[in-house]
Design an enzyme around this catalytic site. Structure first.
Site: not given
Ligand code: 16G
Ligand code: MG
Length: 559
Positions: A67, A287, A289, A519, A521-522
């Protein structure tokens, strides 16, 4: 599992050793890492996709992309039968597969999992996996690894769909499983014909535009979205799309360009300058999206006015709400549809957007960050509109509403003048075909924004004036273990470590209109801090103070 299957798996997996000392996790958007670490993971995701296809009896997708991340990274994620994200129930299996230390462990894991899930590996059942990748140079080798993974399951076949945007692959998986034609050409045709339908229904008094309004200038983040947008643009009649920063232009992917850069830095991307001041500009991520719009400020300040995902959501909500009111106006009971319209945001949506949507009388729902959560919530409505401020989002229509709209529009007799209600039904049906029902899609989102602006007769400035964003500031903090932060209520409250939320509350209380959340980060090894307040300076100070609190509770030096 028979002997043929066992030896096939043992042989092929011995070519892909997992990286030493790295623990990978299927995060909010699949696995992501430096591309050199990923061959074994992508191979194993290929296996997982084949098993998922066997389990569901449907076509599954594998997309290779990182992405908006830097070009040396890559990643992989799965598209489920409905075109959505991988069922969360399978994520722990994805983690276990990716981290299995040896081929023998891998085999054991697969054996246990197929037994638990009742997956038939009889060599007779068929599986099919569609593969796609973005423009990253590491993509073709990783695609090969995915192919090896899929074909190490007896009865599984691969279809290489080539270089695609992420939403195109999701769309194709969904279309294939619905028995609809699913090539790139079919995707382009569906988008362009539904756009044409909406253009034909623009009220005549609003269809006069000067040249400026007719054209949109798009930053393709030096990635795949720009190329595809050019292909799509050739099929359009009225709308003029000027694409800059497309992958073939030679710039570095996501480097000083793209939706993530524009939204986070609020700066003009490369390839744009003061000569674009006042124009309607948009930016896609690597990508495609994510979609955000922006206006270059006059003079060479390098700053932009951001028109983010929250404003796109507001524009869509306004248009759809208007169509629904036409649809049910002056209609007898027989012709009414009790349509539940809902919008879904995260706590990171600007507070001004939430107030605006509530003032429109809309039901606003909140979920944690990540498309899978928003999408799931939006699917509960007849029309569910979801967006993250960063530009991920779409509009979902329930099957029953689509059926009702189809029946309603079939009754429209040719030659006679359609009523306002009938036009509204035609428009909503066209929106359901234009906007990607599988996942947020910058290309289809862009076409919908464009046609709604034409419908309203609005410039980007008029749109941007719907409401004024509250000043906000986002920061990130490096901590010893980000997963020590546990949140509740759609990430608005920290429940662990104890005491942190109380400290945040005390700090936030000092600021008029203050809001502040933290929070984990994911996608990065950090904790994120978001602050809003009545002035930019106050938002900055609040974010800084809370960053210090996070550091005190969880900093690198804390145990
Ligand atoms: C990913 C997620 C997006 C979210 C971002 C947060 C998908 C396809 N993409 O890019 O929705 O806003 O993570 O990232 O689910 P962060 O947790 O690092 O802030
Ligand atoms: Mg993307």
């Amino acid at each position: 599992m028979n002997e043929e299957q066992k030896s096939l798996l043992l042989n092929s997996s011995s070519c892909f050793s997992p990286p030493q000392g790295v623990k990978l996790s299927y995060g909010t958007a699949g696995f992501r890492a430096d591309a050199s670490l990923l061959p074994s993971t992508v191979y194993r995701v290929g296996i997982l996709a084949a098993l998922r296809s066997l389990k569901t009896g449907s076509v599954i997708g594998v997309m290779i992309t990182a992405s908006h991340n830097k070009v040396s990274d890559n990643g992989v994620k799965i598209a489920d039968p409905n075109g959505g994200m991988l069922s969360q129930h399978w994520e722990p299996f994805a983690d276990a597969l990716a981290n299995a230390p040896s081929p023998q462990h891998l085999l054991l894991l697969i054996n246990e999992f197929v037994a638990k899930e009742g997956i038939l590996m009889d060599g007779v059942s068929q599986a099919e996996v569609l593969l796609g990748r973005d423009t990253r140079p590491s993509g073709s080798a990783l695609l090969e690894a995915a192919r090896q993974g899929v074909t190490s399951i007896v009865g599984a076949v691969v279809k290489d769909m080539g270089i695609l945007t992420t939403p195109q692959l999701h769309w194709m998986v969904r279309a294939r499983n619905k028995g609809i034609k699913a090539s790139e050409q079919d995707y382009f045709e569906q988008l362009s014909s539904s756009l044409r339908c909406l253009e034909d229904l623009i009220p005549t008094e609003k269809s006069k535009f000067d040249e400026l309004i007719d054209k949109v200038v798009v930053d393709g983040s030096n990635g795949v979205g720009g190329v595809k947008l050019k292909g799509l643009g050739r099929l359009l009649n009225a709308l003029v799309i000027e694409v800059r920063n497309s992958s073939e232009d030679g710039g570095v992917l996501n480097d000083g360009v793209g939706a993530d850069y524009v939204q986070k830095e609020k700066l003009v991307p490369h390839g744009f300058g003061s000569e674009d001041a006042g124009m309607r500009c948009a930016s896609l991520d690597g990508d495609a999206d994510r979609l955000v719009y922006f206006i270059v400020q006059p003079e060479s300040s390098g700053r932009i006015d951001l028109v983010d995902g929250d404003k796109i959501l507001s524009l869509f909500a306004l248009f759809i709400r208007e169509q629904l009111s036409f649809l049910n106006e002056n209609e007898g009971l027989k012709n009414c549809y009790p349509c539940r319209l809902g919008v879904v945001q995260t706590a990171y949506a600007n507070g001004a957007s939430t107030n605006y949507l509530k003032q429109l009388g809309l039901e606003v729902n909140f979920t944690p960050t990540g498309v899978k959560y928003l999408h799931e919530k939006a699917a509960e409505f007849d029309i569910g509109i979801y967006f993250e401020a960063n530009g991920h989002g779409t509009v979902l229509f329930s099957e029953s509403l689509i059926e009702w709209l189809e029946a309603r529009t079939k009754e429209i007799s040719s030659g006679s003048k359609a009523s306002e209600a009938e036009k509204a039904a035609l428009r909503l049906l066209a929106v359901s075909k234009l906007i990607n029902q599988a996942v947020g899609d910058a290309l289809s989102g862009l076409l919908l924004v464009e046609v709604i602006l034409q419908h309203m007769g609005w410039s980007i400035h008029r749109w941007n004036e719907l409401y004024h964003d509250l000043p906000s500031r986002q920061l990130k903090v490096k901590v010893a273990d980000r997963n020590a932060v546990i949140t509740a209520n759609a990430e608005t409250v920290v429940v662990s470590p104890p005491g942190l939320q109380e400290a945040i509350n005390a700090e936030t209380g000092k600021y008029p209109q203050g809001r502040c959340f933290v929070r984990p980060s994911g996608t990065e090894d950090v904790v994120r801090v978001y602050a809003e307040a009545s002035t930019q300076e106050a938002a900055g100070t609040l974010a800084n103070s809370v960053t210090k609190l996070v550091d005190q509770f969880l900093g690198l030096n804390s145990s």
